[in-house]
Design an enzyme around this catalytic site. Structure first.
Site, short mmCIF file in Angstrom:
data_model
loop_
_atom_site.label_atom_id
_atom_site.label_comp_id
_atom_site.label_asym_id
_atom_site.label_seq_id
_atom_site.Cartn_x
_atom_site.Cartn_y
_atom_site.Cartn_z
CG HIS A 1 28.95 37.85 7.92
ND1 HIS A 1 29.57 39.06 8.16
CD2 HIS A 1 28.63 37.34 9.13
CE1 HIS A 1 29.60 39.28 9.46
NE2 HIS A 1 29.05 38.25 10.07
CD GLU B 1 43.91 32.31 8.22
OE1 GLU B 1 43.42 31.87 7.16
OE2 GLU B 1 44.60 31.61 8.98
CB CYS C 1 43.45 24.62 9.00
SG CYS C 1 44.18 25.80 10.14
#
Length: 117
Positions: A69, A107, A25
């Site tokens: 986005h 997620e 990550c």
């Protein structure tokens, strides 16, 4: 207690650069996020609702305008973990709808973080 939930979706990138270098990550990556807001009330309003789902439309606009986005490191003031995001969405919703009782962020299809005071 009556509870309702509404789900919202967005896609974004982030990087948890505070993690050790070899942590996956810590690299730039993205997710297709799911945000769920939960509202609760002991009694229903005159229409039989905790809150009309239509009233939650501003959250969709906020997510679309601020998170969708985007690179979350540029949006969030704290590390963009799912846990921090759940707290962020809870606080945002609670300021608008006092019935807000929880916010959840996913997620991946197998991972969820929840903030519930």
């Amino acid at each position: 207690m009556f509870r309702i939930r509404k789900e919202f979706h967005f896609s974004a990138s982030h990087q948890l650069s505070h993690l050790r270098e070899d942590h996956q990550c810590a690299r730039l990556h993205g997710h297709n996020y799911i945000v769920v807001v939960e509202l609760a009330a002991a009694t229903l309003d005159e229409n039989g609702f905790v809150r009309d789902y239509h009233d939650l439309k501003p959250l969709k606009a906020y997510i679309d305008d601020t998170f969708d986005h985007r690179h979350l490191n540029d949006v969030m003031e704290v590390p963009s973990t799912a846990e921090n995001m759940a707290k962020h969405f809870y606080d945002w919703c609670k300021a608008r709808w006092p019935e807000t009782s929880a916010a959840l962020v996913s997620e991946t299809p197998k991972t969820w973080a929840e903030y519930r005071p």
